[in-house]
Design an enzyme around this catalytic site. Structure first.
Site, PDB file in Angstrom:
ATOM      1  CG  HIS A 187      -7.337  21.413  13.206  1.00  0.00           C
ATOM      2  ND1 HIS A 187      -7.219  20.618  14.169  1.00  0.00           N
ATOM      3  CD2 HIS A 187      -7.175  20.756  12.307  1.00  0.00           C
ATOM      4  CE1 HIS A 187      -7.000  19.275  14.007  1.00  0.00           C
ATOM      5  NE2 HIS A 187      -7.200  19.357  12.743  1.00  0.00           N
ATOM      6  CD  GLU A 232      -4.595  15.174  14.274  1.00  0.00           C
ATOM      7  OE1 GLU A 232      -5.011  16.212  14.542  1.00  0.00           O
ATOM      8  OE2 GLU A 232      -4.901  14.810  13.286  1.00  0.00           O
ATOM      9  CG  HIS A 260      -2.805  18.073  11.155  1.00  0.00           C
ATOM     10  ND1 HIS A 260      -3.105  17.436   9.943  1.00  0.00           N
ATOM     11  CD2 HIS A 260      -4.003  18.239  11.960  1.00  0.00           C
ATOM     12  CE1 HIS A 260      -4.285  17.020   9.963  1.00  0.00           C
ATOM     13  NE2 HIS A 260      -4.947  17.540  11.113  1.00  0.00           N
TER      14      HIS A 260
HETATM   15  C1  BGC Z   1      -9.120  15.917  11.809  1.00  0.00           C
HETATM   16  C2  BGC Z   1     -10.102  15.590  10.534  1.00  0.00           C
HETATM   17  C3  BGC Z   1      -9.866  16.848   9.678  1.00  0.00           C
HETATM   18  C4  BGC Z   1      -8.281  16.781   9.445  1.00  0.00           C
HETATM   19  C5  BGC Z   1      -8.150  17.982   8.402  1.00  0.00           C
HETATM   20  C6  BGC Z   1      -7.858  16.103  11.381  1.00  0.00           C
HETATM   21  O1  BGC Z   1      -6.903  16.487  12.779  1.00  0.00           O
HETATM   22  O2  BGC Z   1      -9.300  14.943  12.759  1.00  0.00           O
HETATM   23  O3  BGC Z   1     -11.206  15.499  10.876  1.00  0.00           O
HETATM   24  O4  BGC Z   1     -10.629  16.757   8.399  1.00  0.00           O
HETATM   25  O5  BGC Z   1      -7.837  17.104  10.669  1.00  0.00           O
HETATM   26  O6  BGC Z   1      -7.156  17.901   7.594  1.00  0.00           O
END
Ligand code: BGC
Length: 384
Positions: free
Chosen positions: A139, A349, A213
């Protein structure tokens, strides 16, 4: 509020996510602007005020957004009795978001999801990024777009009231090449749709994969976990991962697996099946492959029987990561003092595939200086 020009990005819906700049210069005349309500002070960070903005529509639906991380802090929608309740996870105060937030409600960039070993090669150069998730890059890194200040401007378009968020990411920020100018527009329509439109331009060749998210829980004010939600995903394939949650490169048919959501399925029905992929993800934490389309298409339908709430997700993206909140473990206390226990929220997402910079067979995430990155997703709220 002063009238401002609004870029109607509907045209984007018919374009692929990267397109030539000349196609972007399609501006339309502005429409009547109803003043939006005053923004409230949500806190202070690094000497700057964090403000909370509110979008409302004629049905009482309400979306709140802060200028830190572009975070959606709440979404109120009616249940089948017409009672408005909050359907997203988050915090009442800024300190929660600053201290410990697994990306609750945030805008994600420059690259949503994982990049293997935090490295990729582009145009003969190797770029090294933060390994902020078990040796992988996740991310956007240590200070991704979820942890920066966004400039926010209130807009009004013929689609509804809107917020335009802009952020300029420096050349080399978090290891990525090129200065990236990003614009995200959140619009709330009177048809109870939250539209999220993304645009970005770069000074040098780079990689981009933007997403949102938000953790949803359609029971309203988090009355329980998300295992009783029903989910339908318009995908006949998904991306299996290795132990580090990096796609292996295979696109595997969902047929005959717990990943088949082509017909509506109860989320919890197969989540604990004896299945290596579910074991690696500790539940669902995978990218489903949507059928290719240049315009908005239905990707996911989420339904919660006790409240009757239904949410449809439309996107122009080729993938959707369904994350079933497996890492929530009850240690986070969210809005109204509610403990966010295991799987009390789920994320849908919309995005390009994880690790695309290292997997040339996946749809490209490369953005060149003469192009505009565009993405668009719509979350439509109703009841059944
Ligand atoms: C991911 C997860 C991650 C989470 C964090 C998601 O987008 O796929 O693996 O732990 O984000 O909050």
């Amino acid at each position: 509020m002063k009238r401002s020009l609004f870029f109607i990005l509907l045209a984007c819906a018919t374009l692929s996510s990267c397109s030539n700049k000349t196609e972007s210069e399609d501006k339309s005349a502005e429409v009547d602007n109803t003043p939006l309500e005053e923004q409230a002070v949500f806190g202070t960070y690094q000497g700057n005020q964090v403000l909370e903005y509110k979008l409302t529509n004629q049905n009482g639906v309400e979306v709140k957004v802060i200028n830190y991380g572009g975070i959606i802090t709440s979404i109120l929608t009616p249940n089948k009795e017409g009672v408005l309740e909050d359907i997203v996870l988050g915090y009442d105060t800024l300190s929660g978001y600053l201290k410990d937030s697994p990306y609750f409600g945030a805008l994600i960039g420059r690259f949503g999801n994982r990049i293997a070993n935090g490295r990729f090669e582009l145009d003969g150069e190797v770029y090294v990024l933060a390994q902020n998730n078990n040796g992988q890059h996740l991310h956007g890194g240590l200070v991704g777009f979820d942890k920066v200040f966004w400039n926010i401007k209130e807009l009004s378009s013929e689609d509804g009231s809107a917020l335009e968020l802009t952020y300029s990411s420096k050349d080399g920020e978090e290891g990525y090449p090129g200065e990236l100018d990003v614009k995200v527009i959140y619009t709330l329509t009177d048809d109870n749709e939250l539209m999220v439109e993304y645009e970005a331009e770069t000074s040098k060749m780079t990689v981009v994969n933007l997403t949102q998210h938000t953790y949803f829980n359609l029971t309203g004010n988090v009355k329980g976990d998300i295992l009783g939600h029903h989910l339908k995903l318009e995908a006949d394939g998904f991306l299996p991962v290795d132990k580090s949650l990096i796609p292996t490169g295979e696109i595997r048919p969902v047929e005959g697996t717990p990943f088949d959501f082509l017909n509506e399925q109860v989320v919890g029905a197969r989540i604990n099946n004896n299945d290596q992929q579910l074991e690696y993800g500790m539940g669902y934490d995978h990218c489903w492959v949507l059928s290719a389309a240049d315009s908005l298409k239905l990707a996911a339908t989420l339904y919660e029987p006790t409240s009757g709430r239904l949410m449809e997700v439309f996107t122009i993206e080729p993938g959707i990561q369904f994350y079933s909140g497996n890492f929530l473990d009850g240690s986070l206390i969210g809005k109204d003092g509610v403990k966010y226990a295991h799987r009390t929220g789920l994320c849908l997402e919309t995005q390009h595939f994880p690790d695309s910079p290292n997997q040339p067979q996946f749809p490209s995430v490369v953005l060149n200086p003469d192009e505009v990155y565009r993405s668009k997703s719509v979350y439509k709220f109703s009841v059944r």
